[in-house]
Design an enzyme around this catalytic site. Sequence first.
Site, mmCIF file in Angstrom:
data_model
loop_
_atom_site.group_PDB
_atom_site.id
_atom_site.type_symbol
_atom_site.label_atom_id
_atom_site.label_comp_id
_atom_site.label_asym_id
_atom_site.label_seq_id
_atom_site.Cartn_x
_atom_site.Cartn_y
_atom_site.Cartn_z
ATOM 1 N N LYS A 72 0.803 -1.162 0.195
ATOM 2 C CA LYS A 72 -0.021 0.203 0.126
ATOM 3 C C LYS A 72 0.978 1.217 -0.118
ATOM 4 C CE LYS A 72 0.966 1.073 4.617
ATOM 5 N NZ LYS A 72 1.736 2.206 4.739
ATOM 6 N N MET A 131 11.174 -4.624 4.091
ATOM 7 C CA MET A 131 10.881 -4.294 5.551
ATOM 8 C C MET A 131 11.281 -2.828 5.954
ATOM 9 S SD MET A 131 11.903 -8.197 7.098
ATOM 10 C CE MET A 131 11.117 -7.564 8.707
ATOM 11 N N PHE A 163 5.396 0.359 3.267
ATOM 12 C CA PHE A 163 4.618 -0.041 2.335
ATOM 13 C C PHE A 163 3.507 -0.978 2.772
ATOM 14 C CE2 PHE A 163 8.453 1.013 -0.077
ATOM 15 C CZ PHE A 163 7.923 1.879 -0.930
ATOM 16 N N ASP A 201 -2.486 -1.086 10.685
ATOM 17 C CA ASP A 201 -2.776 -1.348 9.401
ATOM 18 C C ASP A 201 -3.416 -2.694 8.883
ATOM 19 O OD1 ASP A 201 -1.415 1.008 9.168
ATOM 20 O OD2 ASP A 201 0.352 0.796 8.145
#
Length: 301
Positions: A20, A105, A109, A146
């Site tokens: 994302k 990582m 994102f 998230d």
Amino acid sequence: MNSPGAGDEAGWSTWPAPAKLNLFLQITGRRADGYHALQTVFRMLDWGDEIRLRPRRDGRIQRFGTGLHTVSELDDLTVRAAKLLQNEVKSSQGVDICVEKRIPMGGGFGGGSSDAATVLVALNHLWRLDLDRDSLCRLGLKLGADVPVFVAGENAWAEGIGEVLTPLRLQKAWYVLADPGIHVPTAELFQSSDLTRNAAPAKIADFISGKMLGNAFEPVLRSREPAIEAVFSVLSRIGTARLTGSGSGCFVEFSDRASAEAALAELPEGLRAWIAEGADRSPLHDFLERQQHTLGRRQEA
């Protein structure tokens, strides 16, 4: 623990765990429980990790491919998601998990959160639990703020700590993404004296009008991490560089793929950069629908 062998492929299915972007992010205050209240827009991408799953009958939850991981199995969000779901429904089923990691990582994102959401959604189908999406979102929130947006699978305006979601229809867009290779713990950033924590609350109309494009973490990271500042400097040659999440990942938005490809070609070879398309909704849910359709046809046969 080793990766699955070439002759041991039976029973595995491969599920997308899309990345994302945060198209903007601001912090509007601090809540009584100590968490910060924020506003952001989540944009799903057509690119991300892949999660391979193989159901087990013995109740064991086992991770393969530890060479791809830098976290212990106890801290791995995919393992934690499977155990959380298993405990929630008191299931005797288990699963083997293998992650094909592509999302950097700590880049903002959403890799770990998306991986966890994919495990919840996929196992709900594979174990035939029939939990609804709201129930899966509530479970996901226990794993991270998230996770619910990936479970819900829609582009969204988000408030609260990121879990209060309002679906948004976003225009087609392509993105040049860049990874500076820096990972700064989010907790450290929240403690920074330079972080703006009291932004005036915005409305969805503000974002749609183009007013809300900033990220509260951008000035903090650019001032403390030369590698991030260097990437912003390079990306500024091809467009307006922005930061995603609280990580180091940067992006530039384009209205068509050809423009994104041309811009990518202008970047220096040493920069880790690539193109992803914005998705209308999560590829995970497109895949899930196909799996459900296939299962329905088998049951009718």
